[in-house]
Scaffold this motif. Structure first.
Motif, PDB file in Angstrom:
ATOM      1  N   MET A 188       0.837  -1.192   0.000  1.00  0.00           N
ATOM      2  CA  MET A 188       0.000   0.000   0.000  1.00  0.00           C
ATOM      3  C   MET A 188       0.875   1.247   0.000  1.00  0.00           C
ATOM      4  O   MET A 188       1.767   1.384   0.835  1.00  0.00           O
ATOM      5  CB  MET A 188      -0.905  -0.012   1.238  1.00  0.00           C
ATOM      6  CG  MET A 188      -1.803   1.197   1.361  1.00  0.00           C
ATOM      7  SD  MET A 188      -2.810   1.076   2.855  1.00  0.00           S
ATOM      8  CE  MET A 188      -3.727   2.622   2.751  1.00  0.00           C
ATOM      9  N   LEU A 189       0.636   2.166  -0.933  1.00  0.00           N
ATOM     10  CA  LEU A 189       1.403   3.398  -1.019  1.00  0.00           C
ATOM     11  C   LEU A 189       0.769   4.462  -0.132  1.00  0.00           C
ATOM     12  O   LEU A 189      -0.388   4.848  -0.337  1.00  0.00           O
ATOM     13  CB  LEU A 189       1.454   3.886  -2.467  1.00  0.00           C
ATOM     14  CG  LEU A 189       2.144   5.228  -2.709  1.00  0.00           C
ATOM     15  CD1 LEU A 189       3.610   5.175  -2.269  1.00  0.00           C
ATOM     16  CD2 LEU A 189       2.041   5.647  -4.180  1.00  0.00           C
ATOM     17  N   LEU A 190       1.526   4.913   0.861  1.00  0.00           N
ATOM     18  CA  LEU A 190       1.069   5.968   1.758  1.00  0.00           C
ATOM     19  C   LEU A 190       1.900   7.224   1.519  1.00  0.00           C
ATOM     20  O   LEU A 190       3.136   7.170   1.507  1.00  0.00           O
ATOM     21  CB  LEU A 190       1.204   5.542   3.219  1.00  0.00           C
ATOM     22  CG  LEU A 190       0.354   4.359   3.683  1.00  0.00           C
ATOM     23  CD1 LEU A 190       0.551   4.112   5.170  1.00  0.00           C
ATOM     24  CD2 LEU A 190      -1.119   4.585   3.368  1.00  0.00           C
ATOM     25  N   ILE A 191       1.228   8.355   1.358  1.00  0.00           N
ATOM     26  CA  ILE A 191       1.888   9.635   1.115  1.00  0.00           C
ATOM     27  C   ILE A 191       1.495  10.585   2.228  1.00  0.00           C
ATOM     28  O   ILE A 191       0.303  10.811   2.476  1.00  0.00           O
ATOM     29  CB  ILE A 191       1.478  10.221  -0.244  1.00  0.00           C
ATOM     30  CG1 ILE A 191       1.794   9.228  -1.368  1.00  0.00           C
ATOM     31  CG2 ILE A 191       2.198  11.541  -0.492  1.00  0.00           C
ATOM     32  CD1 ILE A 191       1.239   9.625  -2.719  1.00  0.00           C
ATOM     33  N   GLY A 192       2.478  11.136   2.922  1.00  0.00           N
ATOM     34  CA  GLY A 192       2.190  12.028   4.035  1.00  0.00           C
ATOM     35  C   GLY A 192       3.120  13.216   4.071  1.00  0.00           C
ATOM     36  O   GLY A 192       4.191  13.216   3.450  1.00  0.00           O
ATOM     37  N   GLY A 193       2.720  14.224   4.805  1.00  0.00           N
ATOM     38  CA  GLY A 193       3.529  15.431   4.953  1.00  0.00           C
ATOM     39  C   GLY A 193       2.851  16.402   5.884  1.00  0.00           C
ATOM     40  O   GLY A 193       1.740  16.145   6.376  1.00  0.00           O
ATOM     41  N   VAL A 194       3.490  17.523   6.131  1.00  0.00           N
ATOM     42  CA  VAL A 194       2.911  18.538   7.003  1.00  0.00           C
ATOM     43  C   VAL A 194       1.599  19.042   6.393  1.00  0.00           C
ATOM     44  O   VAL A 194       1.433  19.072   5.171  1.00  0.00           O
ATOM     45  CB  VAL A 194       3.899  19.708   7.202  1.00  0.00           C
ATOM     46  CG1 VAL A 194       4.187  20.434   5.890  1.00  0.00           C
ATOM     47  CG2 VAL A 194       3.379  20.699   8.241  1.00  0.00           C
ATOM     48  N   ARG A 195       0.670  19.405   7.239  1.00  0.00           N
ATOM     49  CA  ARG A 195      -0.609  19.938   6.775  1.00  0.00           C
ATOM     50  C   ARG A 195      -0.360  21.122   5.824  1.00  0.00           C
ATOM     51  O   ARG A 195       0.407  22.027   6.130  1.00  0.00           O
ATOM     52  CB  ARG A 195      -1.439  20.398   7.976  1.00  0.00           C
ATOM     53  CG  ARG A 195      -2.860  20.853   7.638  1.00  0.00           C
ATOM     54  CD  ARG A 195      -3.575  21.276   8.919  1.00  0.00           C
ATOM     55  NE  ARG A 195      -3.716  20.155   9.840  1.00  0.00           N
ATOM     56  CZ  ARG A 195      -4.767  19.341   9.886  1.00  0.00           C
ATOM     57  NH1 ARG A 195      -5.764  19.521   9.050  1.00  0.00           N
ATOM     58  NH2 ARG A 195      -4.813  18.356  10.770  1.00  0.00           N
ATOM     59  N   GLY A 196      -1.012  21.091   4.678  1.00  0.00           N
ATOM     60  CA  GLY A 196      -0.853  22.170   3.704  1.00  0.00           C
ATOM     61  C   GLY A 196       0.207  21.923   2.648  1.00  0.00           C
ATOM     62  O   GLY A 196       0.428  22.775   1.784  1.00  0.00           O
TER      63      GLY A 196
ATOM     64  N   ARG B 295      -6.672  10.571   3.657  1.00  0.00           N
ATOM     65  CA  ARG B 295      -6.601  10.541   5.112  1.00  0.00           C
ATOM     66  C   ARG B 295      -7.338   9.342   5.709  1.00  0.00           C
ATOM     67  O   ARG B 295      -8.118   9.481   6.658  1.00  0.00           O
ATOM     68  CB  ARG B 295      -7.115  11.842   5.707  1.00  0.00           C
ATOM     69  CG  ARG B 295      -6.189  13.036   5.568  1.00  0.00           C
ATOM     70  CD  ARG B 295      -4.802  12.789   6.164  1.00  0.00           C
ATOM     71  NE  ARG B 295      -4.850  12.263   7.510  1.00  0.00           N
ATOM     72  CZ  ARG B 295      -4.983  13.020   8.603  1.00  0.00           C
ATOM     73  NH1 ARG B 295      -5.052  14.315   8.490  1.00  0.00           N
ATOM     74  NH2 ARG B 295      -4.991  12.450   9.799  1.00  0.00           N
ATOM     75  N   ILE B 296      -7.039   8.159   5.209  1.00  0.00           N
ATOM     76  CA  ILE B 296      -7.671   6.951   5.745  1.00  0.00           C
ATOM     77  C   ILE B 296      -7.287   6.722   7.198  1.00  0.00           C
ATOM     78  O   ILE B 296      -8.005   6.047   7.949  1.00  0.00           O
ATOM     79  CB  ILE B 296      -7.302   5.715   4.899  1.00  0.00           C
ATOM     80  CG1 ILE B 296      -8.237   4.553   5.230  1.00  0.00           C
ATOM     81  CG2 ILE B 296      -5.839   5.347   5.070  1.00  0.00           C
ATOM     82  CD1 ILE B 296      -8.094   3.364   4.307  1.00  0.00           C
TER      83      ILE B 296
ATOM     84  N   ILE C 268      -3.817  -0.092  -3.376  1.00  0.00           N
ATOM     85  CA  ILE C 268      -4.294   1.026  -2.557  1.00  0.00           C
ATOM     86  C   ILE C 268      -3.256   2.147  -2.491  1.00  0.00           C
ATOM     87  O   ILE C 268      -2.063   1.900  -2.302  1.00  0.00           O
ATOM     88  CB  ILE C 268      -4.627   0.564  -1.127  1.00  0.00           C
ATOM     89  CG1 ILE C 268      -5.698  -0.539  -1.146  1.00  0.00           C
ATOM     90  CG2 ILE C 268      -5.113   1.741  -0.285  1.00  0.00           C
ATOM     91  CD1 ILE C 268      -6.029  -1.101   0.225  1.00  0.00           C
ATOM     92  N   VAL C 269      -3.752   3.373  -2.622  1.00  0.00           N
ATOM     93  CA  VAL C 269      -2.963   4.581  -2.373  1.00  0.00           C
ATOM     94  C   VAL C 269      -3.750   5.436  -1.396  1.00  0.00           C
ATOM     95  O   VAL C 269      -4.972   5.583  -1.541  1.00  0.00           O
ATOM     96  CB  VAL C 269      -2.722   5.401  -3.658  1.00  0.00           C
ATOM     97  CG1 VAL C 269      -1.855   6.627  -3.349  1.00  0.00           C
ATOM     98  CG2 VAL C 269      -2.075   4.558  -4.732  1.00  0.00           C
ATOM     99  N   SER C 270      -3.080   5.997  -0.400  1.00  0.00           N
ATOM    100  CA  SER C 270      -3.786   6.880   0.531  1.00  0.00           C
ATOM    101  C   SER C 270      -2.848   7.953   1.059  1.00  0.00           C
ATOM    102  O   SER C 270      -1.643   7.735   1.186  1.00  0.00           O
ATOM    103  CB  SER C 270      -4.363   6.103   1.710  1.00  0.00           C
ATOM    104  OG  SER C 270      -5.078   6.970   2.585  1.00  0.00           O
TER     105      SER C 270
END
Length: 409
Positions: free
Chosen positions: A40-48, A103-104, A124-126
């Motif tokens: 599953m590919l998860l992409i995250g970072g600081v809000r904005g 934002r799962i 899945i990507v989220s």
């Protein structure tokens, strides 16, 4: 709990709303996003930072037939394992083999759901919060209850790079563009507006939602004072004990906990001293850098913001996009950045905004010490607009302007 019919209606409305929204600006990370596999590919970072916009681009350009659900929708507040059972059925009925989620990690039981769907062959990507991304990188569940399944591929999305800024604003490269990048910052959604009020609002939202609430902090006032001190003292060395004394915090452990929450929220990053000895790194101060120069300037209480420190912060944030790790040294005047890449290469880099001969000599001395320590033969001093070459002690020091450095030097 939400009924299956209500969930189906919400998901349908979300997809229709996206159809009327233009995809965001192209991002450099798109070129290196891996093909969807059994992870599953998860992409995250600081809000904005633009995670949701990136997901929209992927849905629009790469996977137009994919299933899509936005868990940041207030109508899906309190989504839990029982609701995932209904989503599971809807997804199966749709016959879609690819699912994109925004934002799962806001939904309880999301890891078990994703683990099950991945094993069933669904790609899945989220997007997720930065806190979730960092915890998973340590193989920890976001709720701290233990290890996670080995099903995730993690990618961190940073704010706009200099080249992305140029493309977004349609500005020609050069010293003026660097100064605008320094002043206007790199938050994708705020570059056009540039209003201090918008930066204040984003800062408050990150602090409250991603540091205080997500971190379970009871003493909100103390954390707010610490966050303000850290982000406005960007480029300075700090320790938990010194912050405890200055901000009159009762315990060093509390100060350390607050520092971690502020970093996990994405407002700052800490940089350790260069050393192979963990004990030496632990006793030496870490340098703190704000996530964005415009945000640091907007919340500063000083009459004038230190341009040198903002320049140094801009270079640091650029290096974080390209480097596996960044350290600093403090001997012989110090070296701002010792940046290591994934292949083991090391770069020694100084930031020198002011064209002052004494400052340039100090930067040269600190750089030479770092070069000897790391075994590197070449060093770099980044300036506002100067280009030169210095030969000293059989070392080659290249002086280059920030436009060249940020543009891909």
């Amino acid at each position: 709990m939400i009924t299956k019919t209500a969930l189906e209606n919400i998901v349908s409305k979300q997809r229709k709303m996206l159809a009327n929204v233009s995809p965001g600006h192209p991002r450099e990370i798109e070129e290196s996003i891996p093909y969807l596999t059994d992870r599953m590919l998860l992409i995250g970072g600081v809000r904005g930072c633009g995670c949701s916009a990136l997901l929209h681009r992927m849905l629009n350009n790469d996977y137009p037939e994919a299933w899509y659900t936005d868990f940041d929708d207030p109508r899906l507040g309190g989504f839990d394992a029982g609701d995932f059972t209904k989503l599971d059925r809807l997804l199966e009925e749709s016959g879609k083999g690819i699912a994109l989620f925004n934002r799962i990690d806001l939904a309880a039981g999301w890891i078990e759901f994703c683990d099950r769907k991945i094993r069933q062959g669904i790609k899945i990507v989220s997007t997720v919060s930065l806190e979730t991304l960092l915890r998973l990188a340590k193989a920890e569940r976001p709720d701290g209850t233990g290890a996670v399944p080995d099903i995730f591929s993690l990618r961190r999305l940073d704010l706009f790079s200099y080249n992305e800024f140029l493309s977004f604003t349609h500005k020609p490269a050069g010293e003026q563009a660097v100064n605008e990048f320094l002043s206007r910052g790199a938050f994708p959604g705020l570059i056009k507006t540039g209003h201090t009020e918008a930066l204040h609002q984003l800062y408050t939202e990150i602090l409250c939602k991603d540091a205080v609430i997500a971190g379970g902090i009871r003493d909100r006032n103390t954390l707010q004072r610490m966050a303000l001190h850290l982000i406005t003292n960007t480029g300075e060395p700090v320790t938990a004990n010194k912050l405890r004394e200055k901000l009159k915090i009762k315990a060093v452990s509390t100060a350390a906990e607050h520092m971690q929450c502020i970093e996990t929220a994405g407002l700052v990053r800490f940089v350790s001293i260069l050393s192979d000895n963990p004990a030496r790194q632990a006793v030496n101060p870490r340098k703190v850098y704000a996530v964005d120069t415009a945000l640091a300037a907007a919340v500063s209480t000083a009459e004038t913001v230190d341009r040198n420190k903002l320049f140094e912060t801009m270079l640091f944030n650029h290096l974080c996009r390209e480097s596996r790790s960044v350290c600093y040294t403090n001997e012989q005047g110090g070296c701002d950045f010792i940046a290591s890449d994934a292949e083991g290469g090391v770069r020694c880099i100084q930031a020198c905004y002011d064209d002052d001969p004494d400052l340039m000599q100090t930067k040269t001395d600190g750089l030479l010490w770092a070069l000897r320590q790391t075994g590197s033969s070449r060093g770099t001093i980044v300036t506002a607009d100067r280009n030169d070459r210095i030969d000293a002690e059989n070392f080659e020091i290249e002086v280059i302007d920030a436009d060249t450095f940020l543009g891909g030097y």
